[in-house]
Design an enzyme around this catalytic site. Structure first.
Site, PDB file in Angstrom:
ATOM      1  N   ARG A   1      -6.069 -15.092 -23.470  1.00 59.34           N
ATOM      2  CA  ARG A   1      -7.034 -15.349 -22.391  1.00 59.34           C
ATOM      3  C   ARG A   1      -6.785 -14.374 -21.235  1.00 59.34           C
ATOM      4  O   ARG A   1      -7.704 -13.956 -20.557  1.00 59.34           O
ATOM      5  CB  ARG A   1      -6.891 -16.776 -21.874  1.00 59.34           C
ATOM      6  CG  ARG A   1      -7.366 -17.831 -22.847  1.00 59.34           C
ATOM      7  CD  ARG A   1      -7.347 -19.204 -22.191  1.00 59.34           C
ATOM      8  NE  ARG A   1      -7.747 -20.238 -23.130  1.00 59.34           N
ATOM      9  CZ  ARG A   1      -6.904 -20.902 -23.911  1.00 59.34           C
ATOM     10  NH1 ARG A   1      -5.613 -20.661 -23.857  1.00 59.34           N
ATOM     11  NH2 ARG A   1      -7.348 -21.830 -24.742  1.00 59.34           N
TER      12      ARG A   1
ATOM     13  N   THR B   1     -15.783 -19.511 -17.674  1.00 55.54           N
ATOM     14  CA  THR B   1     -15.252 -18.219 -18.136  1.00 55.54           C
ATOM     15  C   THR B   1     -13.720 -18.179 -18.049  1.00 55.54           C
ATOM     16  O   THR B   1     -13.133 -18.643 -17.071  1.00 55.54           O
ATOM     17  CB  THR B   1     -15.859 -17.090 -17.268  1.00 55.54           C
ATOM     18  OG1 THR B   1     -17.275 -17.208 -17.300  1.00 55.54           O
ATOM     19  CG2 THR B   1     -15.457 -15.723 -17.787  1.00 55.54           C
TER      20      THR B   1
ATOM     21  N   ARG C   1      -9.513 -32.273 -27.273  1.00 56.39           N
ATOM     22  CA  ARG C   1      -8.793 -31.748 -28.448  1.00 56.39           C
ATOM     23  C   ARG C   1      -7.606 -32.654 -28.785  1.00 56.39           C
ATOM     24  O   ARG C   1      -7.415 -33.033 -29.930  1.00 56.39           O
ATOM     25  CB  ARG C   1      -8.312 -30.322 -28.167  1.00 56.39           C
ATOM     26  CG  ARG C   1      -9.443 -29.320 -28.248  1.00 56.39           C
ATOM     27  CD  ARG C   1      -8.965 -27.880 -28.059  1.00 56.39           C
ATOM     28  NE  ARG C   1     -10.068 -26.975 -28.334  1.00 56.39           N
ATOM     29  CZ  ARG C   1     -10.278 -25.820 -27.718  1.00 56.39           C
ATOM     30  NH1 ARG C   1      -9.428 -25.405 -26.780  1.00 56.39           N
ATOM     31  NH2 ARG C   1     -11.296 -25.055 -28.032  1.00 56.39           N
TER      32      ARG C   1
ATOM     33  N   HIS D   1      -5.202 -23.846 -17.939  1.00 58.43           N
ATOM     34  CA  HIS D   1      -5.819 -23.791 -19.261  1.00 58.43           C
ATOM     35  C   HIS D   1      -5.217 -22.601 -20.002  1.00 58.43           C
ATOM     36  O   HIS D   1      -5.749 -21.522 -20.009  1.00 58.43           O
ATOM     37  CB  HIS D   1      -7.335 -23.599 -19.098  1.00 58.43           C
ATOM     38  CG  HIS D   1      -8.068 -23.572 -20.396  1.00 58.43           C
ATOM     39  ND1 HIS D   1      -7.962 -24.552 -21.344  1.00 58.43           N
ATOM     40  CD2 HIS D   1      -8.948 -22.680 -20.909  1.00 58.43           C
ATOM     41  CE1 HIS D   1      -8.738 -24.275 -22.367  1.00 58.43           C
ATOM     42  NE2 HIS D   1      -9.347 -23.139 -22.141  1.00 58.43           N
TER      43      HIS D   1
HETATM   44  O1  TXD Z   1     -12.231 -24.121 -21.787  1.00 58.47           O
HETATM   45  C1  TXD Z   1     -12.841 -23.195 -21.372  1.00 58.47           C
HETATM   46  N1  TXD Z   1     -12.966 -22.997 -20.070  1.00 58.47           N
HETATM   47  C2  TXD Z   1     -13.484 -22.243 -22.302  1.00 58.47           C
HETATM   48  C3  TXD Z   1     -13.771 -20.899 -21.846  1.00 58.47           C
HETATM   49  C4  TXD Z   1     -13.885 -22.650 -23.590  1.00 58.47           C
HETATM   50  C5  TXD Z   1     -14.595 -21.795 -24.393  1.00 58.47           C
HETATM   51  C6  TXD Z   1     -14.994 -20.453 -23.969  1.00 58.47           C
HETATM   52  N2  TXD Z   1     -14.369 -20.033 -22.771  1.00 58.47           N
HETATM   53  C7  TXD Z   1     -14.793 -18.754 -22.175  1.00 58.47           C
HETATM   54  O2  TXD Z   1     -16.184 -18.822 -21.818  1.00 58.47           O
HETATM   55  C8  TXD Z   1     -14.698 -17.538 -23.063  1.00 58.47           C
HETATM   56  O3  TXD Z   1     -13.371 -17.069 -23.164  1.00 58.47           O
HETATM   57  C9  TXD Z   1     -15.613 -16.594 -22.331  1.00 58.47           C
HETATM   58  O4  TXD Z   1     -14.918 -16.030 -21.239  1.00 58.47           O
HETATM   59  C10 TXD Z   1     -16.723 -17.497 -21.808  1.00 58.47           C
HETATM   60  C11 TXD Z   1     -18.021 -17.456 -22.630  1.00 58.47           C
HETATM   61  O5  TXD Z   1     -17.742 -17.706 -23.980  1.00 58.47           O
HETATM   62  P1  TXD Z   1     -18.878 -17.529 -25.099  1.00 58.47           P
HETATM   63  O6  TXD Z   1     -18.276 -17.960 -26.387  1.00 58.47           O
HETATM   64  O7  TXD Z   1     -20.146 -18.151 -24.646  1.00 58.47           O
HETATM   65  O8  TXD Z   1     -19.050 -15.946 -25.091  1.00 58.47           O
HETATM   66  P2  TXD Z   1     -20.335 -15.112 -25.584  1.00 58.47           P
HETATM   67  O9  TXD Z   1     -21.016 -15.803 -26.705  1.00 58.47           O
HETATM   68  O10 TXD Z   1     -19.845 -13.717 -25.774  1.00 58.47           O
HETATM   69  O11 TXD Z   1     -21.330 -15.144 -24.330  1.00 58.47           O
HETATM   70  C12 TXD Z   1     -21.058 -14.546 -23.117  1.00 58.47           C
HETATM   71  C13 TXD Z   1     -22.367 -14.137 -22.522  1.00 58.47           C
HETATM   72  C14 TXD Z   1     -23.097 -13.029 -23.313  1.00 58.47           C
HETATM   73  O12 TXD Z   1     -24.400 -13.431 -23.648  1.00 58.47           O
HETATM   74  C15 TXD Z   1     -23.115 -11.855 -22.330  1.00 58.47           C
HETATM   75  O13 TXD Z   1     -24.281 -11.045 -22.436  1.00 58.47           O
HETATM   76  C16 TXD Z   1     -23.066 -12.604 -21.004  1.00 58.47           C
HETATM   77  O14 TXD Z   1     -22.143 -13.645 -21.202  1.00 58.47           O
HETATM   78  N3  TXD Z   1     -22.704 -11.749 -19.892  1.00 58.47           N
HETATM   79  C17 TXD Z   1     -23.332 -11.795 -18.700  1.00 58.47           C
HETATM   80  N4  TXD Z   1     -24.336 -12.580 -18.267  1.00 58.47           N
HETATM   81  C18 TXD Z   1     -24.771 -12.373 -17.001  1.00 58.47           C
HETATM   82  N5  TXD Z   1     -24.243 -11.431 -16.172  1.00 58.47           N
HETATM   83  C19 TXD Z   1     -23.230 -10.643 -16.585  1.00 58.47           C
HETATM   84  N6  TXD Z   1     -22.710  -9.746 -15.756  1.00 58.47           N
HETATM   85  C20 TXD Z   1     -22.737 -10.805 -17.898  1.00 58.47           C
HETATM   86  N7  TXD Z   1     -21.765 -10.189 -18.616  1.00 58.47           N
HETATM   87  C21 TXD Z   1     -21.764 -10.775 -19.830  1.00 58.47           C
END
Ligand code: TXD
Length: 314
Positions: free
Chosen positions: A91, A122, A154, A178
């Site tokens: 992470r 995030t 979990r 976390h």
């Molecule tokens: O327990 C927790 N907090 C978590 C955290 C549990 C699960 C996932 N966790 C975290 O959430 C993971 O490590 C990632 O940092 C985020 C998002 O996970 P996800 O699985 O949804 O990742 P994806 O599918 O890659 O989606 C991320 C999206 C993707 O569509 C990108 O285009 C978008 O984020 N993205 C943005 N959107 C808007 N603005 C900006 N700048 C941007 N950059 C990327």
């Protein structure tokens, strides 16, 4: 009678964001605005989700956009934008990249929704809550990280599977950051009120505690690309619902501590009461020396990330 529809913006239309949008709309608790930096992605997913509305028996509107002006006056803004972990990536590797993304999206979102409650998802989670606090200037009650609800769920599911009992009868308590240093607390975890240590041998409890700590990595290793999203989205739904419905549920959330648990100026997961104004109370429990040491170690690793961010060249 005027109808006041609640508005939730979900930033990031990836796995967690889109699933969160689906869960919120299907729960019928708010209209959802899904926003992403990728053009077409939030629009396409929102359209698909809206077309499922008649079948899912809800009439919430789900809007996909790349324009923050559309998110104006959101009640809650959920931040999932960022990069997800790949196999072998911790992470913490995500730290600086995601800090930049969270900084930029929070800045834009709070400009249009200055009264919103931010729910940060995030990773690395606790550090990203620090970024959201700094950029938004919001009080700590309105900047809340999602992790403890997921980590507890979990742990609950592993306990239920192991004992062959309904997961709904299991309650579990996980404190701390976390990360691999999170602090599951077996003596505060129960099955229908019966403390876990009465039902399971200490060695087995320790195995489940360890599995909980590495629960995210277990899924990353299986998926091979991307990380968990069903349980994370369910966890966000719990938090959003408790806030919008002012349920005052007791949920472990990452929040800025000001002396609670002997920690000052650091975001860490603690039990909170979540209601209409966000974190309404932090519940403090007395910890044993061993639990306290584990919490301090967890706090130390969060502090390390925050320092790395602050020392990084702008
Ligand atoms: O327990 C927790 N907090 C978590 C955290 C549990 C699960 C996932 N966790 C975290 O959430 C993971 O490590 C990632 O940092 C985020 C998002 O996970 P996800 O699985 O949804 O990742 P994806 O599918 O890659 O989606 C991320 C999206 C993707 O569509 C990108 O285009 C978008 O984020 N993205 C943005 N959107 C808007 N603005 C900006 N700048 C941007 N950059 C990327």
């Amino acid at each position: 009678m005027p109808i006041c529809r609640r508005k939730v913006t979900v930033i990031g239309a990836g796995n967690v964001g889109a699933t969160t949008a689906q869960r919120i709309a299907e729960a019928g608790i708010a209209d959802v605005y899904l926003i992403d930096v990728v053009e077409g992605l939030p629009q396409g997913k929102a359209l698909d989700l809206a077309e499922a509305g008649p079948l899912a028996h809800h009439d919430q509107s789900i809007v996909g956009t790349n324009d923050y002006a559309d998110t104006t006056e959101s009640d809650i803004v959920v931040v999932t934008a960022g990069l997800a972990r790949q196999p072998g990536m911790s992470r913490d590797d995500l730290l600086l990249k995601n800090a930049g993304i969270v900084r930029s999206v929070v800045q834009q979102a709070v400009h249009y929704s200055p009264g919103a409650i931010l729910v940060v998802v995030t990773n690395p989670l606790d550090a990203m809550v620090h970024v959201a606090l700094e950029v938004s200037g919001f009080p700590r009650e309105r900047v809340i990280g999602m992790a403890g609800v997921l980590d507890s769920s979990r742990f609950r599911s592993f306990i239920a599977q192991d004992l062959g009992v309904s997961a709904t009868d299991v309650s579990a308590f996980v404190l701390g950051g976390h990360g691999d240093t999170m602090v599951p607390l077996p003596r505060f975890s129960t099955v229908a009120g019966i403390p876990l240590p009465e039902l399971m041998k200490p060695e087995r409890i320790e195995e489940l505690v360890q599995r909980t700590r590495t629960g995210g990595a277990e899924i990353v290793a299986l998926l091979k690309s991307g990380s968990a999203f069903y349980a994370p989205a369910s966890s966000v739904l719990h938090m959003v619902d408790s806030i919008l419905s002012d349920r005052k549920r007791v949920l472990t959330c990452a929040v800025l501590l000001r002396g609670e648990y002997g920690i000052d100026g650091l975001v860490i997961g603690v039990p909170t009461v979540l209601g209409a104004s966000g974190v309404e109370r932090i519940i403090e429990v007395a910890l044993t020396a061993e639990e306290k040491a584990a919490l301090m170690a967890s706090a130390g690793s969060v502090r390390g990330l925050v320092e790395t961010m602050h020392n990084a060249p702008a």
